[in-house]
Design a protein around this motif. Structure first.
Motif, mmCIF file in Angstrom:
data_model
loop_
_atom_site.group_PDB
_atom_site.id
_atom_site.type_symbol
_atom_site.label_atom_id
_atom_site.label_comp_id
_atom_site.label_asym_id
_atom_site.label_seq_id
_atom_site.Cartn_x
_atom_site.Cartn_y
_atom_site.Cartn_z
ATOM 1 N N THR A 292 -22.216 -6.007 10.229
ATOM 2 C CA THR A 292 -21.259 -5.760 10.676
ATOM 3 C C THR A 292 -20.116 -5.372 9.345
ATOM 4 O O THR A 292 -20.683 -5.930 8.368
ATOM 5 N N TRP A 293 -19.436 -4.727 9.109
ATOM 6 C CA TRP A 293 -18.717 -4.051 7.788
ATOM 7 C C TRP A 293 -17.573 -3.448 8.525
ATOM 8 O O TRP A 293 -16.959 -3.006 8.382
ATOM 9 N N ASP A 294 -16.061 -4.483 8.372
ATOM 10 C CA ASP A 294 -14.793 -4.731 8.608
ATOM 11 C C ASP A 294 -14.931 -4.471 7.648
ATOM 12 O O ASP A 294 -14.191 -4.725 5.784
ATOM 13 N N GLY A 295 -12.899 -3.751 7.630
ATOM 14 C CA GLY A 295 -12.763 -3.843 5.919
ATOM 15 C C GLY A 295 -10.410 -4.223 7.430
ATOM 16 O O GLY A 295 -10.585 -4.667 8.089
ATOM 17 N N ILE A 296 -9.417 -3.291 6.458
ATOM 18 C CA ILE A 296 -8.314 -3.124 7.067
ATOM 19 C C ILE A 296 -8.036 -3.472 8.446
ATOM 20 O O ILE A 296 -7.245 -4.014 8.994
ATOM 21 N N VAL B 108 -9.568 -7.566 5.977
ATOM 22 C CA VAL B 108 -9.430 -8.304 5.044
ATOM 23 C C VAL B 108 -7.580 -7.338 4.807
ATOM 24 O O VAL B 108 -7.374 -6.229 6.149
ATOM 25 N N GLY B 109 -6.793 -8.032 4.327
ATOM 26 C CA GLY B 109 -5.953 -8.687 4.345
ATOM 27 C C GLY B 109 -5.164 -8.180 2.683
ATOM 28 O O GLY B 109 -5.521 -8.383 1.992
ATOM 29 N N ILE B 110 -4.328 -7.381 3.097
ATOM 30 C CA ILE B 110 -3.333 -7.464 1.434
ATOM 31 C C ILE B 110 -2.488 -8.398 1.595
ATOM 32 O O ILE B 110 -1.313 -7.909 2.266
ATOM 33 N N GLY B 111 -2.295 -8.875 0.493
ATOM 34 C CA GLY B 111 -1.236 -10.353 1.004
ATOM 35 C C GLY B 111 0.529 -9.350 0.026
ATOM 36 O O GLY B 111 -0.014 -8.382 -0.266
ATOM 37 N N VAL C 266 6.649 2.671 -5.776
ATOM 38 C CA VAL C 266 4.968 2.298 -6.011
ATOM 39 C C VAL C 266 4.614 1.374 -4.473
ATOM 40 O O VAL C 266 3.672 1.128 -3.909
ATOM 41 N N LYS C 267 5.194 -0.468 -4.244
ATOM 42 C CA LYS C 267 5.460 -0.703 -3.648
ATOM 43 C C LYS C 267 5.587 -0.238 -1.761
ATOM 44 O O LYS C 267 4.493 0.232 -0.643
ATOM 45 N N ALA C 268 6.269 1.435 -2.042
ATOM 46 C CA ALA C 268 5.985 2.007 -0.627
ATOM 47 C C ALA C 268 5.215 2.536 -0.584
ATOM 48 O O ALA C 268 4.394 2.809 0.832
ATOM 49 N N GLU C 269 4.596 3.094 -1.828
ATOM 50 C CA GLU C 269 3.048 4.116 -1.854
ATOM 51 C C GLU C 269 2.035 3.349 -1.670
ATOM 52 O O GLU C 269 0.996 3.521 -0.278
ATOM 53 N N ALA C 270 1.838 1.959 -2.519
ATOM 54 C CA ALA C 270 0.568 1.638 -1.780
ATOM 55 C C ALA C 270 0.634 1.097 -0.722
ATOM 56 O O ALA C 270 -0.241 0.946 0.169
ATOM 57 N N GLU C 271 1.991 -0.043 0.440
ATOM 58 C CA GLU C 271 1.659 -0.047 1.681
ATOM 59 C C GLU C 271 1.136 1.427 2.500
ATOM 60 O O GLU C 271 1.264 1.001 3.659
ATOM 61 N N ALA C 272 2.279 2.269 2.155
ATOM 62 C CA ALA C 272 1.099 3.635 3.330
ATOM 63 C C ALA C 272 -0.655 3.556 2.793
ATOM 64 O O ALA C 272 -0.989 4.112 4.195
ATOM 65 N N MET C 273 -0.664 3.757 1.699
ATOM 66 C CA MET C 273 -2.347 3.607 1.146
ATOM 67 C C MET C 273 -2.901 2.844 2.686
ATOM 68 O O MET C 273 -4.112 2.898 3.828
ATOM 69 N N ARG C 274 -2.384 1.499 2.100
ATOM 70 C CA ARG C 274 -2.620 0.398 2.921
ATOM 71 C C ARG C 274 -3.067 0.906 4.950
ATOM 72 O O ARG C 274 -4.037 1.044 5.804
ATOM 73 N N ASP C 275 -2.218 2.004 5.471
ATOM 74 C CA ASP C 275 -1.857 1.936 7.125
ATOM 75 C C ASP C 275 -2.017 2.577 7.364
ATOM 76 O O ASP C 275 -3.341 2.681 8.499
ATOM 77 N N GLU C 276 -2.660 3.911 6.159
ATOM 78 C CA GLU C 276 -3.858 5.204 6.391
ATOM 79 C C GLU C 276 -5.006 4.791 5.986
ATOM 80 O O GLU C 276 -5.926 5.332 7.134
ATOM 81 N N ILE C 277 -5.545 3.424 5.423
ATOM 82 C CA ILE C 277 -6.895 2.998 5.800
ATOM 83 C C ILE C 277 -7.093 2.381 6.661
ATOM 84 O O ILE C 277 -7.913 2.521 7.547
ATOM 85 N N ALA C 278 -5.922 1.426 7.356
ATOM 86 C CA ALA C 278 -6.358 1.061 9.092
ATOM 87 C C ALA C 278 -6.254 1.481 10.109
ATOM 88 O O ALA C 278 -7.081 1.639 10.636
ATOM 89 N N ALA C 279 -5.422 3.024 9.246
ATOM 90 C CA ALA C 279 -5.420 4.145 11.221
ATOM 91 C C ALA C 279 -7.072 4.599 10.505
ATOM 92 O O ALA C 279 -7.063 5.549 12.032
#
Lengths: 308, 357
Positions: free
Chosen positions: B276-280, B285-288, B298-311
Motif C-alpha cells: 500500500t502506498w497512499d498519499g494526500i 498524508v495530511g498537510i498541517g 503563496v498559501k493559496a498556491e500551496a493549497e492549490a497544489m495540495r488539492d491538485e495532488i489529492a485529485a
C-alpha cells in the motif's frame, strides 16, 4: 573571513556550545575516577539531570533553578551508586551500568508530561568590554553563563587536585586506599563526596542539552554523550586540561563535520560522521603517548575498599 | 491413579490452550523505533494505535514495544510478540524490513505489516505514505519564502524515502525560485535531538533561512526559533506548538484509517499481503495548517497544489527532469513510475553533493 561558506568565528563559538555538556560530565567523572571509583552511570546521571533541569526550569520559569535542580538530581541518582558500591560494596562496573538503566528509565518516566513543552530560554551573558575584542570576543565572550562556568570548573578542578590538601587526599584515596585509610582518611566519605560531585556535574551537562543546546525534552535526549564523556576521561589520562582538549575536540569536530556537509565539502559523508570519534582518539592517544604512556589511571580504579 | 492425574492435567492444559486460542480479541502488535512521545514519527503511529483501540473497543487488544533498535534486537522483539498470540504485527521503521521478513517466515499464521519497506511475503504486507507529495508543497513554500536562496535540509538515513523527499522539495523550490540552493546534512539517525539541533544551527550559520527536516524531533524548530527569521515545518506530527512561526506548515502522518482497515481485514479473514502506498488523496498524508506567516498568495498556491495532488491531476515528479549528472530521466509531461520512486537512489539535476552509499 570565510572558508567555503564556513565562518571560522561562528564555528568556534558554536563548538563551545556543542562541547560544554561533554566537558561538564567528563570533568565530574574524572574526579570520581581520581578517587578510585569507576562510575559507568554517566549517561544515566546526565539524562536524569536533563529531565530534572527541564522540569524545574519549566515549572519555575527560571533556567538557573533548572540547573540547580539538574545538579541535585544528578547527585541524588549518584547517591544510589554510592550506596551500592560504598555501603553494600557491590562491584562498580555492573552498578554503574545499572545506574544508567535506572537513570534512562526514570528520566523517561518523569518527563512524560513535558514532551512538546517549551522551556524558558536562557539568555546569553556577553562579558562587557571583552566581548568587543575582534575575533576573540565573539568566539569566547558571548556565551551563556554555563559555558563560562564549565571553563571555570576546569581550572578549579585542576587547581584543587594539584595544589590543595583536599585534592591530595582525594588522589591518595584513589592511588592506595589502604594506605590512605591507615593514615586516618575516611576513604568511603571521600569517595561518596566524589561520586556526588560527579553526579552533579553530569546532571549539569545533561541540563545543558535539554535547556540550551536543543532545547526541549524528549526521551533519550542525551543520545550517548555520557559514554563519550567516559571515554574522554580515559583518553585524557585523567588530567583536567586534557579533558578540556578532548571535549572541545570532539564537540568541535562534530560541529565542523556538520558544517562541512552543509558547505558541500568533497569528503565522503560517512567519513565526516565518524571523524569526531577518530580524531579525538588519535589526538589524545598521541598526547598521552608523548608524555610517558597513557597509563595515568588511578591505581585503585574500580577496586572495592574494605576497611579492616 | 497417577495416570489419571496425568491425563487430567493434560486435558486441563489442553483446554487452557484452546481457551487461549479461542480468545475473541484480535491482538495487534506494534514495534516502534522511537519513544511513543517523540512528537514525530513514532508518536504518529502510536496515535494510530490508540485510534484503533478506540474504534474496536473491547474486541481488540494492542501491545507495543518502543525504542527498538533496527537490528537483531528487533527480531527478538517481534518473535516475542508473535509467540504471545499476536494476530497482526505492524513494524514501523525501514530498518525493520529484514527482521520482519525473517520472523514472518517462522510464524506463517501471524500477519505482518512493514512500514516503508519493499520486501513482502505471503504473510507480510508493506505500507507507506507518499510523503513526497507533502514535500512538494513544502518545497514550493520554501522556494517562495527564502530570502537568502539557501534552504537547509536535515536528512536522516540515506534510503530512497529520504532521497525522494529531498528531490521533491528541491524540484518545487527550484520551480518557483531558480536561484535556490539546497544544503543537505546527513545525520544517519532518525532521532537525535542534540545532533538535529547542531545540524540546524550549522545550516542557519551558513545562511539557510528555511529548514526542512526529515528527522523526528522538534529540535530543528527550536533552533530555528532561537535564530529568528528562519522558518521550518512539522515532520510526521503537526508540531503546532511552534506555530505560527517558525513552523509554517507540516506533513502529518495519519495511519489510523489504515490500521483500522487492516485489523478489520484480519478479523474478517480477508487479509492479504499487499503493498500500500497512499498519499494526500486518501488522507494518509495530511498537510498541517499553513500559518499566516506565509503570504496569502503563496498559501493559496500551496493549497492549490495540495488539492491538485489529492485529485490526481498533478504528480510531483513530472518531467522534464534530469538526473544530477545531466542524464535525462523524465521527458516533458512524463510522470515517474512507482518502481523508480520506490528505489530512488539519485539526486535530480541542480542538487549538489552525493548521497552516502
Amino acid at each position: 573571513m570565510n572558508f567555503g561558506g564556513i565562518d571560522p568565528v561562528i564555528l568556534l563559538a558554536s563548538l563551545m556550545v556543542a562541547s560544554t555538556p561533554i566537558l561538564l560530565a567528563a570533568l565530574g567523572e574524572m574526579v570520581v575516577e581520581k578517587s578510585g571509583v569507576l562510575n559507568l552511570g554517566v549517561e544515566g546521571m546526565m539524562i536524569t539531570g536533563a529531565v530534572c533541569g527541564f522540569i524545574a526550569s519549566v515549572e519555575s520559569g527560571s533556567p538557573l533553578v533548572g540547573f540547580i535542580a539538574a545538579a541535585a538530581g544528578g547527585a541524588l541518582l549518584a547517591m544510589l551508586f554510592a550506596l551500592l558500591t560504598q555501603v553494600f560494596q557491590s562491584t562498580q562496573v555492573p552498578s554503574g551500568l545499572a545506574l544508567t538503566l535506572v537513570g534512562v528509565g526514570l528520566a523517561s518516566f518523569l518527563g512524560q508530561n513535558y514532551v512538546g513543552v517549551k522551556s524558558p530560554l536562557t539568555t546569553k551573558m556577553p562579558i562587557p568590554l571583552l566581548e568587543d575584542i575582534p575575533v576573540l570576543g565573539p568566539i569566547l565572550f558571548r556565551h551563556d553563563a554555563m559555558v563560562y562556568f564549565s571553563l571555570f570548573a576546569v581550572v578549579v578542578v585542576w587547581a584543587v587536585l594539584k595544589f590543595t590538601r583536599a585534592g591530595l587526599i582525594l588522589r591518595a584515596v584513589g592511588e592506595n586506599h589502604t594506605a590512605a585509610h591507615a593514615l586516618g582518611y575516611k576513604v568511603r566519605r571521600v569517595r561518596v563526596l566524589a561520586i556526588g560531585f560527579g553526579g552533579a556535574m553530569a546532571g549539569l551537562g545533561g541540563a545543558y542539552i535539554s535547556l540550551i543546546r536543543v532545547p526541549q525534552w524528549t526521551d533519550g535526549i542525551t543520545a550517548g554523550i555520557g559514554w563519550i564523556a567516559l571515554a574522554i576521561v580515559v583518553f585524557a589520562s585523567w588530567k583536567a586540561p586534557r579533558v578540556l582538549i578532548g571535549a572541545y575536540l570532539f564537540g568541535g569536530i562534530t560541529v565542523l563535520q556538520l558544517n562541512l556537509q552543509a558547505a558541500g565539502a568533497k569528503v565522503p559523508v560517512e567519513l565526516l560522521s565518524m571523524s569526531p570519534f577518530l580524531a579525538t582518539i588519535v589526538v589524545l592517544v598521541v598526547i598521552s603517548a608523548r608524555s610517558k604512556g597513557a597509563a595515568g589511571g588511578p591505581a585503585m580504579l574500580g577496586r572495592i575498599f574494605q576497611a579492616r | 491413579m497417577f495416570k489419571t492425574l496425568l491425563a487430567t492435567t493434560a486435558l486441563a492444559l489442553g483446554l487452557a490452550g484452546a481457551a487461549l486460542a479461542d480468545d475473541e480479541k484480535t491482538k495487534v502488535g506494534f514495534v516502534y523505533v522511537g519513544p511513543v512521545n517523540d512528537g514525530g514519527w513514532t508518536q504518529g503511529h502510536d496515535h494510530g494505535r490508540k485510534m484503533l483501540e478506540e474504534h474496536f473497543g473491547d474486541t481488540v487488544e494492542t501491545v507495543f514495544v518502543e525504542n527498538v533498535p533496527e537490528g537483531p534486537d528487533a527480531e527478538r522483539v517481534m518473535t516475542q510478540m508473535a509467540l504471545t498470540g499476536t494476530d497482526l504485527i505492524f513494524t514501523t521503521s525501514f530498518g525493520f524490513m529484514d527482521p520482519t521478513i525473517n520472523v514472518a517466515e517462522k510464524f506463517p499464521d501471524v500477519k505482518f505489516e512493514h512500514a516503508t519497506g519493499y520486501k513482502t511475503a505471503d504473510n507480510v504486507g508493506t505500507y507507506s505514505a507518499r510523503f513526497y507529495e507533502g514535500r512538494a508543497i513544502q518545497g514550493h513554500i520554501a522556494g517562495k519564502m527564502t530570502k537568502s536562496n539557501i534552504v537547509g535540509y536535515i536528512a536522516s538515513v540515506p534510503i530512497p524515502e529520504v532521497v525522494r523527499g529531498i528531490n521533491s522539495a528541491y524540484i518545487h523550490a527550484q520551480k518557483v525560485n531558480p536561484d535556490v540552493e539546497f544544503k543537505v546534512i546527513w545525520i544517519f539517525e532518525w532521532m537525535n535531538p542534540a545532533k538535529e539541533a547542531d545540524a540546524a544551527k550549522a545550516l542557519i550559520e551558513q545562511g539557510a533561512d528555511v529548514i526542512l527536516q526529515h528527522t523526528d524531533s522538534t529540535a530543528p524548530l527550536a533552533a530555528a526559533q532561537e535564530a529568528g527569521g528562519v522558518i521550518g515545518f512539522g515532520q510526521a506530527s503537526d508540531m503546532y506548538e511552534y506555530a505560527p512561526s517558525p513552523r509554517v506548515s507540516s506533513i502529518i502522518d495519519n495511519w489510523a484509517p489504515y490500521y483500522i482497515a487492516r485489523t478489520q481485514a484480519v478479523m474478517d479473514g480477508t487479509w492479504e499481503s499487499a503493498m500500500t502506498w497512499d498519499g494526500i488523496s486518501t488522507g494518509m498524508v495530511g498537510i498541517g495548517e499553513i500559518t499566516d506567516a506565509v503570504p496569502a498568495d503563496v498559501k493559496a498556491e500551496a493549497e492549490a497544489m495540495r488539492d491538485e495532488i489529492a485529485a490526481g491531476t498533478y504528480h510531483p515528479f513530472t518531467g522534464p527532469l534530469n538526473k544530477q549528472d545531466g542524464t535525462p530521466w523524465l521527458a516533458e509531461g512524463e510522470v515517474a513510475d512507482d518502481g523508480t520512486l520506490a528505489g530512488m537512489s539519485f539526486f535530480v539535476e541542480g542538487l549538489t553533493g552525493d548521497i552516502p552509499q
